[in-house]
Design a protein around this motif. Structure first.
Motif, PDB file in Angstrom:
ATOM      1  N   ASP A  12      40.421  37.520  41.463  1.00 38.27           N
ATOM      2  CA  ASP A  12      41.083  37.192  40.191  1.00 38.27           C
ATOM      3  C   ASP A  12      41.405  38.455  39.393  1.00 38.27           C
ATOM      4  N   ALA A  13      40.479  39.416  39.371  1.00 36.12           N
ATOM      5  CA  ALA A  13      40.714  40.662  38.625  1.00 36.12           C
ATOM      6  C   ALA A  13      41.872  41.448  39.233  1.00 36.12           C
ATOM      7  N   GLY A  31      47.639  45.357  43.005  1.00 33.15           N
ATOM      8  CA  GLY A  31      46.444  45.331  42.172  1.00 33.15           C
ATOM      9  C   GLY A  31      45.231  45.556  43.050  1.00 33.15           C
ATOM     10  N   ALA A  32      44.207  46.147  42.492  1.00 29.03           N
ATOM     11  CA  ALA A  32      42.959  46.379  43.225  1.00 29.03           C
ATOM     12  C   ALA A  32      41.788  46.166  42.280  1.00 29.03           C
ATOM     13  N   ALA A  33      40.676  45.766  42.858  1.00 32.90           N
ATOM     14  CA  ALA A  33      39.446  45.609  42.082  1.00 32.90           C
ATOM     15  C   ALA A  33      38.280  46.096  42.925  1.00 32.90           C
ATOM     16  N   VAL A  34      37.375  46.827  42.277  1.00 37.55           N
ATOM     17  CA  VAL A  34      36.201  47.393  42.940  1.00 37.55           C
ATOM     18  C   VAL A  34      34.953  46.807  42.296  1.00 37.55           C
ATOM     19  N   LEU A  35      34.002  46.429  43.132  1.00 42.30           N
ATOM     20  CA  LEU A  35      32.686  46.000  42.669  1.00 42.30           C
ATOM     21  C   LEU A  35      31.758  47.193  42.795  1.00 42.30           C
ATOM     22  N   ASP A  36      31.124  47.590  41.689  1.00 45.25           N
ATOM     23  CA  ASP A  36      30.246  48.765  41.750  1.00 45.25           C
ATOM     24  C   ASP A  36      28.794  48.365  42.000  1.00 45.25           C
ATOM     25  N   ILE A  41      32.900  44.844  37.782  1.00 49.61           N
ATOM     26  CA  ILE A  41      34.206  44.851  38.430  1.00 49.61           C
ATOM     27  C   ILE A  41      35.132  45.763  37.643  1.00 49.61           C
ATOM     28  N   HIS A  42      35.818  46.641  38.382  1.00 50.55           N
ATOM     29  CA  HIS A  42      36.773  47.585  37.793  1.00 50.55           C
ATOM     30  C   HIS A  42      38.120  47.375  38.476  1.00 50.55           C
ATOM     31  N   ALA A  43      39.161  47.182  37.681  1.00 56.25           N
ATOM     32  CA  ALA A  43      40.470  46.863  38.235  1.00 56.25           C
ATOM     33  C   ALA A  43      41.481  47.955  37.940  1.00 56.25           C
ATOM     34  N   GLY A  44      42.462  48.076  38.817  1.00 58.72           N
ATOM     35  CA  GLY A  44      43.536  49.048  38.621  1.00 58.72           C
ATOM     36  C   GLY A  44      44.800  48.596  39.318  1.00 58.72           C
ATOM     37  N   CYS A  45      45.926  49.085  38.832  1.00 57.69           N
ATOM     38  CA  CYS A  45      47.222  48.766  39.427  1.00 57.69           C
ATOM     39  C   CYS A  45      47.940  50.062  39.785  1.00 57.69           C
TER      40      CYS A  45
END
Length: 139
Positions: A12-13, A31-36, A41-45
């Protein structure tokens, strides 16, 4: 292993942030999302630039946001893109290496397209026999 609610939150993120991509040249929004390691959750485009070599991929943006927030380990990554013909949108070579800096070989990388989840691969499947921080000795 990702539980279903975490997987869906990551997807979703990445879908939500994809709408903010700056892609006036390629018109290819990612879009991308990383779980740390802290469960955040950290998202970027992707952010394009008229001088193409200085454009930034969604995965690089998400990893940068993770680091800026104090995260140091990526536990999972989602990439969302809609390629023609339903082809998978996977991280480019540079982003695979960026991910290698912060993730383990068995880190899951989820590939999401217009049809939904298309594949779950490990970083090692995307970047076999990779060179990473563990190859460098501090002695």
């Amino acid at each position: 292993m990702l539980d279903d609610p975490t997987r869906q939150s990551l997807i979703d993120a990445a879908i939500a942030v994809r709408a903010h991509a700056h892609a006036p040249y390629s018109h290819f929004h990612v879009g991308a999302a990383v779980l740390d390691e802290q469960g955040r959750i950290h998202a970027g485009c992707n952010v394009e630039n008229a001088a193409y070599p200085v454009s930034q991929c969604a995965e690089a943006t998400a990893l940068g946001v993770m680091v800026a927030a104090g995260g140091r380990r990526a536990r999972a990554l989602v990439v969302v893109g809609h390629a023609s013909g339903g082809a998978w949108v996977t991280p480019c070579g540079g982003c695979r290496q960026r991910l290698r800096e912060f993730a383990d070989p068995d880190t899951p990388v989820l590939i999401v397209g217009a049809q939904g989840l298309q594949a779950t691969l490990t970083l090692d499947e995307l970047l076999p026999h990779s060179f990473g921080p563990d190859h460098l000795s501090s002695t």
